[in-house]
Motif scaffolding. Sequence first.
Motif, PDB file in Angstrom:
ATOM      1  N   ARG A  49      21.567  10.835  15.519  1.00  0.00           N
ATOM      2  CA  ARG A  49      21.891  12.089  14.816  1.00  0.00           C
ATOM      3  C   ARG A  49      20.977  13.214  15.280  1.00  0.00           C
ATOM      4  O   ARG A  49      21.432  14.321  15.562  1.00  0.00           O
ATOM      5  N   ARG A  50      19.685  12.941  15.378  1.00  0.00           N
ATOM      6  CA  ARG A  50      18.739  13.971  15.819  1.00  0.00           C
ATOM      7  C   ARG A  50      19.062  14.450  17.234  1.00  0.00           C
ATOM      8  O   ARG A  50      19.023  15.649  17.520  1.00  0.00           O
ATOM      9  N   GLN A  53      22.232  16.663  17.147  1.00  0.00           N
ATOM     10  CA  GLN A  53      21.953  17.980  16.582  1.00  0.00           C
ATOM     11  C   GLN A  53      21.082  18.816  17.520  1.00  0.00           C
ATOM     12  O   GLN A  53      21.308  20.012  17.663  1.00  0.00           O
ATOM     13  N   SER A  54      20.109  18.193  18.168  1.00  0.00           N
ATOM     14  CA  SER A  54      19.244  18.927  19.111  1.00  0.00           C
ATOM     15  C   SER A  54      20.030  19.470  20.287  1.00  0.00           C
ATOM     16  O   SER A  54      19.708  20.531  20.824  1.00  0.00           O
ATOM     17  N   SER A  56      23.049  20.471  20.125  1.00  0.00           N
ATOM     18  CA  SER A  56      24.077  21.381  19.582  1.00  0.00           C
ATOM     19  C   SER A  56      25.488  20.895  19.880  1.00  0.00           C
ATOM     20  O   SER A  56      26.372  21.671  20.256  1.00  0.00           O
ATOM     21  N   THR A  58      29.160  19.901  19.208  1.00  0.00           N
ATOM     22  CA  THR A  58      30.129  20.439  18.255  1.00  0.00           C
ATOM     23  C   THR A  58      31.195  19.402  17.927  1.00  0.00           C
ATOM     24  O   THR A  58      31.437  18.464  18.686  1.00  0.00           O
ATOM     25  N   PHE A  62      27.549  15.681   9.674  1.00  0.00           N
ATOM     26  CA  PHE A  62      26.769  14.533   9.213  1.00  0.00           C
ATOM     27  C   PHE A  62      26.597  14.572   7.707  1.00  0.00           C
ATOM     28  O   PHE A  62      26.510  15.634   7.108  1.00  0.00           O
ATOM     29  N   HIS A  88      23.231   7.691   9.060  1.00  0.00           N
ATOM     30  CA  HIS A  88      23.941   8.886   8.625  1.00  0.00           C
ATOM     31  C   HIS A  88      25.433   8.690   8.862  1.00  0.00           C
ATOM     32  O   HIS A  88      25.844   8.060   9.838  1.00  0.00           O
TER      33      HIS A  88
END
Length: 135
Positions: A49-50, A53-54, A56, A58, A62, A88
């Motif tokens: 997940r990290r 998200q890092s 970006s 699309t 989550f 998550h």
Amino acid sequence: MSGELGPDAVLNTSTWPPVVEYFQFAFDAWRGEDIVETFPTFLVTDRLRRALQSASITGLVFGHVDACKGEQFDILMRGADVDLGQWHRMDVVGRPDADDAWLVANHLTVNERLMALLSSFDLNGSIITESPGGG
């Protein structure tokens, strides 16, 4: 299969696909994979997940999930001392013409950029299709 919805999960089945109002997932086994497919969503480790998200990425949203060991866990894992860590929920909401991830017939489909990122994670047991489409 890694597991199933836990006994405390709450689903709203008045829509299709059903909406999970409280998400609990009971693992029957876990051998280190970073993504788990379960209807109507996916589960990902905190480290995946990290990374998503890092970068970006699309097309993904989550949410919270309570991960626990199911009744078969100790039997299937032969008593191994396994820490499930933090998980998550990963809902795929993207469109092929605009995002990095989307669904095709309920299967995770990703563009080349996202597949490159995912290749450094343990995807064992997951079906992920790379497609030239996407944002």
